[in-house]
Design a protein around this motif. Structure first.
Motif, PDB file in Angstrom:
ATOM      1  N   ALA A  59      32.047  72.466  73.092  1.00  0.00           N
ATOM      2  CA  ALA A  59      31.217  71.725  72.149  1.00  0.00           C
ATOM      3  C   ALA A  59      29.751  71.828  72.534  1.00  0.00           C
ATOM      4  O   ALA A  59      29.398  71.737  73.700  1.00  0.00           O
ATOM      5  CB  ALA A  59      31.654  70.275  72.099  1.00  0.00           C
ATOM      6  N   GLN A  60      28.923  72.025  71.541  1.00  0.00           N
ATOM      7  CA  GLN A  60      27.478  72.100  71.749  1.00  0.00           C
ATOM      8  C   GLN A  60      26.858  70.774  71.323  1.00  0.00           C
ATOM      9  O   GLN A  60      26.733  70.480  70.159  1.00  0.00           O
ATOM     10  CB  GLN A  60      26.886  73.247  70.918  1.00  0.00           C
ATOM     11  N   GLY A  61      26.481  69.973  72.289  1.00  0.00           N
ATOM     12  CA  GLY A  61      25.846  68.694  71.996  1.00  0.00           C
ATOM     13  C   GLY A  61      26.850  67.582  71.760  1.00  0.00           C
ATOM     14  O   GLY A  61      27.879  67.789  71.144  1.00  0.00           O
ATOM     15  N   ILE A  62      26.520  66.426  72.269  1.00  0.00           N
ATOM     16  CA  ILE A  62      27.370  65.248  72.125  1.00  0.00           C
ATOM     17  C   ILE A  62      26.529  64.180  71.442  1.00  0.00           C
ATOM     18  O   ILE A  62      25.366  63.960  71.802  1.00  0.00           O
ATOM     19  CB  ILE A  62      27.875  64.782  73.508  1.00  0.00           C
ATOM     20  N   HIS A  63      27.121  63.536  70.461  1.00  0.00           N
ATOM     21  CA  HIS A  63      26.393  62.578  69.641  1.00  0.00           C
ATOM     22  C   HIS A  63      27.102  61.229  69.643  1.00  0.00           C
ATOM     23  O   HIS A  63      28.290  61.137  69.946  1.00  0.00           O
ATOM     24  CB  HIS A  63      26.284  63.101  68.206  1.00  0.00           C
ATOM     25  N   ALA A  96      21.059  59.209  75.145  1.00  0.00           N
ATOM     26  CA  ALA A  96      19.751  59.131  75.804  1.00  0.00           C
ATOM     27  C   ALA A  96      18.727  58.442  74.898  1.00  0.00           C
ATOM     28  O   ALA A  96      18.633  58.736  73.705  1.00  0.00           O
ATOM     29  CB  ALA A  96      19.274  60.532  76.173  1.00  0.00           C
ATOM     30  N   GLY A  97      18.006  57.489  75.492  1.00  0.00           N
ATOM     31  CA  GLY A  97      16.977  56.751  74.761  1.00  0.00           C
ATOM     32  C   GLY A  97      17.466  55.426  74.197  1.00  0.00           C
ATOM     33  O   GLY A  97      16.650  54.579  73.832  1.00  0.00           O
ATOM     34  N   PRO A 138      18.098  60.746  80.007  1.00  0.00           N
ATOM     35  CA  PRO A 138      18.595  62.021  79.481  1.00  0.00           C
ATOM     36  C   PRO A 138      19.831  62.481  80.263  1.00  0.00           C
ATOM     37  O   PRO A 138      19.948  62.236  81.459  1.00  0.00           O
ATOM     38  CB  PRO A 138      17.430  62.994  79.705  1.00  0.00           C
ATOM     39  N   SER A 139      20.740  63.127  79.565  1.00  0.00           N
ATOM     40  CA  SER A 139      21.979  63.680  80.127  1.00  0.00           C
ATOM     41  C   SER A 139      22.968  62.615  80.594  1.00  0.00           C
ATOM     42  O   SER A 139      23.812  62.886  81.436  1.00  0.00           O
ATOM     43  CB  SER A 139      21.673  64.652  81.270  1.00  0.00           C
ATOM     44  N   TYR A 140      22.874  61.414  80.044  1.00  0.00           N
ATOM     45  CA  TYR A 140      23.838  60.355  80.329  1.00  0.00           C
ATOM     46  C   TYR A 140      24.299  59.727  79.019  1.00  0.00           C
ATOM     47  O   TYR A 140      23.567  59.764  78.015  1.00  0.00           O
ATOM     48  CB  TYR A 140      23.243  59.265  81.228  1.00  0.00           C
ATOM     49  N   LEU A 160      27.210  54.518  83.407  1.00  0.00           N
ATOM     50  CA  LEU A 160      26.993  55.570  82.424  1.00  0.00           C
ATOM     51  C   LEU A 160      27.676  56.850  82.881  1.00  0.00           C
ATOM     52  O   LEU A 160      27.839  57.084  84.073  1.00  0.00           O
ATOM     53  CB  LEU A 160      25.494  55.813  82.241  1.00  0.00           C
ATOM     54  N   VAL A 161      28.046  57.691  81.933  1.00  0.00           N
ATOM     55  CA  VAL A 161      28.740  58.939  82.237  1.00  0.00           C
ATOM     56  C   VAL A 161      27.750  60.095  82.150  1.00  0.00           C
ATOM     57  O   VAL A 161      27.107  60.282  81.120  1.00  0.00           O
ATOM     58  CB  VAL A 161      29.912  59.166  81.259  1.00  0.00           C
ATOM     59  N   PRO A 162      27.608  60.868  83.237  1.00  0.00           N
ATOM     60  CA  PRO A 162      26.700  62.024  83.189  1.00  0.00           C
ATOM     61  C   PRO A 162      27.286  63.136  82.325  1.00  0.00           C
ATOM     62  O   PRO A 162      28.508  63.301  82.242  1.00  0.00           O
ATOM     63  CB  PRO A 162      26.587  62.460  84.650  1.00  0.00           C
TER      64      PRO A 162
END
Length: 174
Positions: A59-63, A96-97, A138-140, A160-162
């Motif tokens: 998968a490309q990108g997690i939302h 992130a954010g 970022p990245s979590y 949080l999950v990295p």
């Protein structure tokens, strides 16, 4: 010799159908959540109301809203060493954010309540602290199951999950 094999296969077709089914499920990477629906310590591997899903390991990108499967890591490994190789199946509730806040034991992501953090585990009565207020770096990701006993980002010990721990995005079938 070949003729004998095909004669045998034609008579015992149901055996080969089962083997073909197993091979097909392995090939398309189907994930089975066999976690009992009644929690024992935590509903660790599953905690989502699905029993079969396809895992997309590329998968490309997690939302936000994606279902993910991830490898357990973090400070909770010291308390629950047997969970190190246990894959977790959760939904991404924060990216992130996003701002995570805790009022009492109620946890919010961007002002929306996402759950109540329990005070201790159900069986061993290990104390649990809620996650601290944080802006997700970022990245979590903040991940969460749907069950009240789900072991997820509501708790400081899990956190949080990295992104490096996420094995793939899950497409629930049923």
């Amino acid at each position: 010799m070949t003729r004998d094999f095909f004669r045998h296969a034609r008579r015992r077709w149901y055996l080969y159908l089962v083997l073909l089914g197993i091979w097909t499920l392995a090939y398309i990477r189907v994930f089975f959540d066999a976690t009992p629906r009644l929690p024992i310590l935590f509903n660790v591997s599953g905690s989502l109301p699905y029993t079969m899903a396809i895992v997309n390991y590329r998968a490309q990108g997690i939302h936000r809203g994606d279902f993910v499967i991830y490898a357990f890591e973090g400070p909770a490994q010291a308390v629950f060493p047997g969970l190190h190789h246990q894959p977790f199946f959760k939904i991404v509730r924060g990216v992130a954010g996003d701002k995570v806040t805790v009022l009492g034991r109620r946890v919010y992501v961007n002002g929306e309540e996402v759950g109540l953090a329990k005070t201790h585990t159900s069986v061993k009565h290990i104390p649990l602290d809620p996650i601290a207020d944080i802006v997700i770096p970022p990245s979590y990701f903040y991940v969460q199951g749907t069950g009240v006993d789900s072991f997820d980002s509501r708790y400081r010990i899990n956190g949080l999950v990295p992104a490096r721990a996420i094995l793939g995005v899950v497409i629930p079938l049923f």
